[in-house]
Design a protein around this motif. Structure first.
Motif, PDB file in Angstrom:
ATOM      1  N   PHE A 119      45.286  37.068  37.245  1.00 44.05           N
ATOM      2  CA  PHE A 119      46.222  37.196  36.123  1.00 44.05           C
ATOM      3  C   PHE A 119      45.584  36.745  34.813  1.00 44.05           C
ATOM      4  O   PHE A 119      45.832  37.330  33.756  1.00 44.05           O
ATOM      5  N   HIS A 120      44.747  35.723  34.877  1.00 44.97           N
ATOM      6  CA  HIS A 120      44.111  35.224  33.654  1.00 44.97           C
ATOM      7  C   HIS A 120      43.040  36.191  33.146  1.00 44.97           C
ATOM      8  O   HIS A 120      42.651  36.130  31.982  1.00 44.97           O
ATOM      9  N   LYS A 121      42.582  37.081  34.002  1.00 39.76           N
ATOM     10  CA  LYS A 121      41.621  38.100  33.574  1.00 39.76           C
ATOM     11  C   LYS A 121      42.161  38.924  32.404  1.00 39.76           C
ATOM     12  O   LYS A 121      41.384  39.425  31.588  1.00 39.76           O
ATOM     13  N   VAL A 122      43.475  39.085  32.351  1.00 40.85           N
ATOM     14  CA  VAL A 122      44.082  39.861  31.268  1.00 40.85           C
ATOM     15  C   VAL A 122      43.644  39.296  29.917  1.00 40.85           C
ATOM     16  O   VAL A 122      43.278  40.042  29.007  1.00 40.85           O
ATOM     17  N   HIS A 123      43.679  37.985  29.790  1.00 39.07           N
ATOM     18  CA  HIS A 123      43.293  37.364  28.523  1.00 39.07           C
ATOM     19  C   HIS A 123      41.808  37.525  28.245  1.00 39.07           C
ATOM     20  O   HIS A 123      41.398  37.734  27.107  1.00 39.07           O
ATOM     21  N   HIS A 124      41.007  37.445  29.284  1.00 41.98           N
ATOM     22  CA  HIS A 124      39.557  37.520  29.100  1.00 41.98           C
ATOM     23  C   HIS A 124      39.041  38.957  29.042  1.00 41.98           C
ATOM     24  O   HIS A 124      37.840  39.159  28.902  1.00 41.98           O
ATOM     25  N   TYR A 143      50.035  45.600  35.460  1.00 42.90           N
ATOM     26  CA  TYR A 143      49.994  45.771  36.925  1.00 42.90           C
ATOM     27  C   TYR A 143      48.619  45.520  37.545  1.00 42.90           C
ATOM     28  O   TYR A 143      48.529  45.292  38.763  1.00 42.90           O
ATOM     29  N   ALA A 144      47.545  45.563  36.765  1.00 48.03           N
ATOM     30  CA  ALA A 144      46.206  45.389  37.342  1.00 48.03           C
ATOM     31  C   ALA A 144      46.059  44.072  38.120  1.00 48.03           C
ATOM     32  O   ALA A 144      45.443  44.059  39.190  1.00 48.03           O
TER      33      ALA A 144
END
Length: 335
Positions: free
Chosen positions: A134-139, A285-286
């Motif tokens: 989920f934190h990948k979204v920010h990165h 959704y990813a």
């Protein structure tokens, strides 16, 4: 409403914070940093990643207000519960604090507790393989701008909302127990005085391409804009988790001074990995797709291990199970 983010001093996009960050950037670097990294001003603000941030900001606001807020406990409720639990065990101190001293102490404790809890939740988002999806979204942003701060998945928004309610509620409940109802927050323009000062000193430059570092000794205490940009380099993503204070990174061995980091003109992930994070639906959704693939990988891995065990360690079923998308945005690999 979304425009309240520009009008309220408690928000990162408050107009005065944006103005001060722009003035600091012009004072220390002018436009040369953007030019050195190959960006013209127009190309920078109209980059596809920036345009995605602008659109996602409104979607994120809608989800936060109408879907997440009703699910969250309030800091007030937690403060009352803390007061009820702590009252039988804690008594008020004999010494007396002036109204001003109590306001300063309460404001400082709220700030430190919030920053400390933010550090650990941020670190957990990187070190837990499920939360990292989920934190990948920010990165995933290859270009950083002030609205990249809000490129956060709703699951992460929920966790940070819960974190704030717990930290502010517990501190407030303990102060109510020790000092009674005469609590007051030291504010500047309606915001926590400490947060106001730090925000005024260029907090919006953290999500920018203005590489503004502090002296090495100061970066052990306060997170510089450059340190947070270093955190957005894939090779240094496990460093500089701090929000306003770097002292937590220093104490818990996750500090990377900006002067020691190898500079890069690339934020986020490799180009192929970015393909899963180019639209608003993908941002939403990813992470769930990644978690599903991660779950399938571990289920398959367990099946292979069970077969090996039942075969007495034989090799007939000893085929290697490759991680799904290992080293990619959908795999279990973390930066």
């Amino acid at each position: 409403m979304p425009w309240d983010y520009v009008l309220e001093s408690g928000q990162r996009l408050f107009w005065l914070y944006l103005l001060s960050s722009a003035l600091i950037a012009l004072l220390f670097t002018g436009f040369r940093v953007i030019r050195q990294q190959g960006f013209a001003i127009r190309q920078y603000w109209l980059h596809p990643s920036a345009l995605l941030d602008y659109r996602y900001f409104f979607v994120s606001w809608f989800i936060k207000v109408f879907m997440l807020a009703p699910l969250l406990l309030s800091a007030k409720s937690i403060a009352l519960w803390t007061f009820q639990l702590a009252s039988p065990w804690l008594s008020r101190p004999d010494w007396h604090l002036s109204y001003e001293s109590l306001a300063l102490l309460y404001t400082a404790c709220l700030f430190v507790a919030s920053d400390f809890s933010r550090y650990w939740l941020h670190r957990w988002l990187h070190t837990n393989k499920w939360l990292w999806q989920f934190h990948k979204v920010h990165h995933s942003a290859p270009v950083l701008n002030p609205l990249t701060f809000y490129r956060v998945h709703p699951v992460e928004n929920f966790l940070f909302g819960l974190r704030y309610a717990l930290s502010a509620g517990v501190v407030t409940g303990l102060f109510m127990t020790l000092f009674g109802p005469r609590l007051s927050l030291m504010t500047i323009m309606g915001s926590n005085g400490f947060i106001f000062v730090f925000s005024l000193l260029g907090s919006n430059l953290r999500h920018s391409h203005v590489f503004l570092g502090y002296p090495a000794w100061l970066e052990r205490v306060f997170i510089s804009p450059a340190q947070h940009q270093v955190h957005h380099y894939s090779r240094y993503a496990r460093f500089n988790y701090g929000g306003y204070l770097a002292v937590w990174d220093w104490l818990f061995v996750s500090l990377m001074p900006s002067g020691k980091a190898q500079r890069s003109d690339r934020f986020g992930f490799q180009a192929q990995q970015m393909n899963d994070y180019r639209t608003i639906p993908q941002l939403l959704y990813a992470p769930f797709v990644s978690c599903y693939r991660l779950l399938a990988y571990y289920a398959k891995k367990k099946t292979v291990i069970d077969r090996r065990t039942s075969d007495g360690g034989g090799s007939r079923h000893g085929a290697v199970v490759a991680k799904p998308g290992a080293g990619t945005i959908t795999g279990t690999g973390r930066p």
